[in-house]
Design a protein around this motif. Sequence first.
Motif, PDB file in Angstrom:
ATOM      1  N   UNK A  89      62.112  30.475   2.138  1.00 43.82           N
ATOM      2  CA  UNK A  89      60.844  31.099   2.501  1.00 43.82           C
ATOM      3  C   UNK A  89      60.600  30.944   4.003  1.00 43.82           C
ATOM      4  N   UNK A  90      60.359  32.061   4.684  1.00 41.33           N
ATOM      5  CA  UNK A  90      60.105  32.031   6.117  1.00 41.33           C
ATOM      6  C   UNK A  90      61.300  32.368   6.969  1.00 41.33           C
ATOM      7  N   UNK A  91      62.385  32.857   6.373  1.00 40.27           N
ATOM      8  CA  UNK A  91      63.643  33.019   7.103  1.00 40.27           C
ATOM      9  C   UNK A  91      63.587  34.018   8.260  1.00 40.27           C
ATOM     10  N   UNK A  92      62.594  34.906   8.292  1.00 38.03           N
ATOM     11  CA  UNK A  92      62.546  35.939   9.328  1.00 38.03           C
ATOM     12  C   UNK A  92      61.820  35.506  10.595  1.00 38.03           C
ATOM     13  N   UNK A  93      61.172  34.340  10.560  1.00 36.72           N
ATOM     14  CA  UNK A  93      60.390  33.901  11.718  1.00 36.72           C
ATOM     15  C   UNK A  93      61.237  33.035  12.650  1.00 36.72           C
ATOM     16  N   UNK A  94      61.467  33.477  13.888  1.00 35.78           N
ATOM     17  CA  UNK A  94      62.350  32.748  14.806  1.00 35.78           C
ATOM     18  C   UNK A  94      61.921  31.312  15.088  1.00 35.78           C
ATOM     19  N   UNK A 146      41.626  36.118   9.176  1.00 33.22           N
ATOM     20  CA  UNK A 146      40.753  34.953   8.997  1.00 33.22           C
ATOM     21  C   UNK A 146      39.426  35.086   9.754  1.00 33.22           C
ATOM     22  N   UNK A 147      39.089  36.280  10.187  1.00 37.30           N
ATOM     23  CA  UNK A 147      37.890  36.431  11.020  1.00 37.30           C
ATOM     24  C   UNK A 147      36.617  36.032  10.288  1.00 37.30           C
ATOM     25  N   UNK A 148      36.592  36.170   8.990  1.00 40.95           N
ATOM     26  CA  UNK A 148      35.384  35.796   8.243  1.00 40.95           C
ATOM     27  C   UNK A 148      35.082  34.306   8.370  1.00 40.95           C
ATOM     28  N   UNK A 149      36.124  33.519   8.609  1.00 46.09           N
ATOM     29  CA  UNK A 149      35.959  32.069   8.774  1.00 46.09           C
ATOM     30  C   UNK A 149      35.839  31.674  10.238  1.00 46.09           C
ATOM     31  N   UNK A 150      35.810  32.661  11.121  1.00 47.34           N
ATOM     32  CA  UNK A 150      35.692  32.373  12.545  1.00 47.34           C
ATOM     33  C   UNK A 150      36.946  31.774  13.154  1.00 47.34           C
ATOM     34  N   UNK A 151      38.089  32.052  12.546  1.00 50.66           N
ATOM     35  CA  UNK A 151      39.359  31.482  13.000  1.00 50.66           C
ATOM     36  C   UNK A 151      40.255  32.607  13.494  1.00 50.66           C
ATOM     37  N   UNK A 152      40.916  32.363  14.635  1.00 52.80           N
ATOM     38  CA  UNK A 152      41.852  33.342  15.181  1.00 52.80           C
ATOM     39  C   UNK A 152      43.276  32.794  15.155  1.00 52.80           C
ATOM     40  N   UNK A 153      43.486  31.665  15.837  1.00 52.12           N
ATOM     41  CA  UNK A 153      44.816  31.067  15.903  1.00 52.12           C
ATOM     42  C   UNK A 153      44.731  29.611  15.466  1.00 52.12           C
ATOM     43  N   UNK A 154      45.724  29.159  14.734  1.00 51.17           N
ATOM     44  CA  UNK A 154      45.744  27.783  14.238  1.00 51.17           C
ATOM     45  C   UNK A 154      46.560  26.860  15.128  1.00 51.17           C
ATOM     46  N   UNK A 155      47.427  27.422  15.946  1.00 48.69           N
ATOM     47  CA  UNK A 155      48.274  26.587  16.799  1.00 48.69           C
ATOM     48  C   UNK A 155      49.411  25.970  16.000  1.00 48.69           C
ATOM     49  N   UNK A 156      50.203  25.106  16.636  1.00 47.48           N
ATOM     50  CA  UNK A 156      51.340  24.477  15.947  1.00 47.48           C
ATOM     51  C   UNK A 156      50.879  23.692  14.726  1.00 47.48           C
ATOM     52  N   UNK A 207      52.780  53.026  15.815  1.00 41.08           N
ATOM     53  CA  UNK A 207      51.486  52.499  16.249  1.00 41.08           C
ATOM     54  C   UNK A 207      51.200  51.313  15.337  1.00 41.08           C
ATOM     55  N   UNK A 208      51.418  50.112  15.844  1.00 40.73           N
ATOM     56  CA  UNK A 208      51.398  48.912  15.009  1.00 40.73           C
ATOM     57  C   UNK A 208      50.067  48.180  15.176  1.00 40.73           C
ATOM     58  N   UNK A 209      49.459  47.851  14.030  1.00 39.18           N
ATOM     59  CA  UNK A 209      48.187  47.135  14.025  1.00 39.18           C
ATOM     60  C   UNK A 209      48.372  45.799  13.311  1.00 39.18           C
ATOM     61  N   UNK A 210      48.069  44.715  14.024  1.00 38.55           N
ATOM     62  CA  UNK A 210      48.198  43.353  13.505  1.00 38.55           C
ATOM     63  C   UNK A 210      46.811  42.710  13.497  1.00 38.55           C
ATOM     64  N   UNK A 211      46.088  42.784  12.368  1.00 40.69           N
ATOM     65  CA  UNK A 211      44.718  42.265  12.336  1.00 40.69           C
ATOM     66  C   UNK A 211      44.665  40.771  12.027  1.00 40.69           C
ATOM     67  N   UNK A 212      43.632  40.131  12.566  1.00 35.21           N
ATOM     68  CA  UNK A 212      43.342  38.751  12.200  1.00 35.21           C
ATOM     69  C   UNK A 212      42.604  38.759  10.866  1.00 35.21           C
ATOM     70  N   UNK A 232      49.698  34.610  16.172  1.00 34.84           N
ATOM     71  CA  UNK A 232      50.370  33.830  17.223  1.00 34.84           C
ATOM     72  C   UNK A 232      51.321  34.759  17.953  1.00 34.84           C
ATOM     73  N   UNK A 233      51.859  34.283  19.055  1.00 35.06           N
ATOM     74  CA  UNK A 233      52.714  35.145  19.873  1.00 35.06           C
ATOM     75  C   UNK A 233      53.962  35.579  19.115  1.00 35.06           C
ATOM     76  N   UNK A 234      54.450  34.751  18.222  1.00 31.08           N
ATOM     77  CA  UNK A 234      55.602  35.102  17.404  1.00 31.08           C
ATOM     78  C   UNK A 234      55.344  36.404  16.636  1.00 31.08           C
ATOM     79  N   UNK A 235      54.152  36.540  16.058  1.00 36.05           N
ATOM     80  CA  UNK A 235      53.819  37.753  15.331  1.00 36.05           C
ATOM     81  C   UNK A 235      53.599  38.932  16.271  1.00 36.05           C
ATOM     82  N   UNK A 236      53.001  38.679  17.411  1.00 35.26           N
ATOM     83  CA  UNK A 236      52.808  39.765  18.383  1.00 35.26           C
ATOM     84  C   UNK A 236      54.168  40.317  18.835  1.00 35.26           C
ATOM     85  N   UNK A 237      55.119  39.429  19.040  1.00 37.00           N
ATOM     86  CA  UNK A 237      56.455  39.883  19.433  1.00 37.00           C
ATOM     87  C   UNK A 237      57.094  40.725  18.327  1.00 37.00           C
ATOM     88  N   UNK A 238      56.881  40.350  17.075  1.00 34.84           N
ATOM     89  CA  UNK A 238      57.417  41.133  15.967  1.00 34.84           C
ATOM     90  C   UNK A 238      56.739  42.499  15.897  1.00 34.84           C
TER      91      UNK A 238
END
Length: 243
Positions: free
Chosen positions: A212-217, A64-74, A57-62, A41-47
């Motif tokens: 748990x999760x304290x670093x995510x804005x 869940x690609x094996x399940x055909x899922x990219x973003x889950x949304x809210x 050189x930062x690499x953020x892989x998906x 999600x954009x939150x992770x891209x911003x991080x």
Amino acid sequence: MIDQQIAIPTQDGHTATFISHPERGGPFPVLLFYMDAPAIREELRDMARRLATSGYYVMLPNLYYRSGVMELGPLPADPNSPARKRMFQLMASLNIPMIMDDTRALLTYAEGQTAANTKLIGTVGYCMSGRYAINAATHFPDRVKAAASIYGTHLATDEANSPHLAAGKTKAELYFACAETDIYAPPEVIERVKQGMNGAKAEVEIYPRTHHGFAFPKRPVYDRDAAERHWERLLALYRRNLV
């Protein structure tokens, strides 16, 4: 800054990977940023961008690609909601061997990029991926120099690849950031990690008054002071080791 999304080939298909790095001054040490359970999600891209602006050189892989899922949304807060249950199913579909195969594919791709210095590699994983970040240091001990688990889960298991056993399998500096209140890493688990890291090049730090999760804005449990402390710890970890 240069941002791009690349479909990187793996043994099981292709993982869409967000990559961010400075435009000038490379090649840059590589940071592998493993996502948490709610997916890309954009939150992770911003991080990822925040890490990249410090010269990586930062690499953020998906993952869940094996399940055909990219973003889950809210996601609703209710743990029994269908969306939450789907997330837990996706999380359970992964394991350490799978993600280490993906890590190998990511490093192979990075080796061909003039902006990436694959002789210096760091990792970070949040939530479900804390164990993956630490295992990257044990599976690639000659390459990964620093690894961080941020409120990671499954930190002390009975498996041979349990993160709490990692210190004897790598020369990398290890860092565990733990929330004070975390059902996924209660005090007895954190104590096992501390014991496993005793005498090693490692730190296990409990962040007071956090959940748990304290670093995510975007999370209700976001704690600005704790989040900024975790950024300071991460960047210092990489500055010490990726040189």
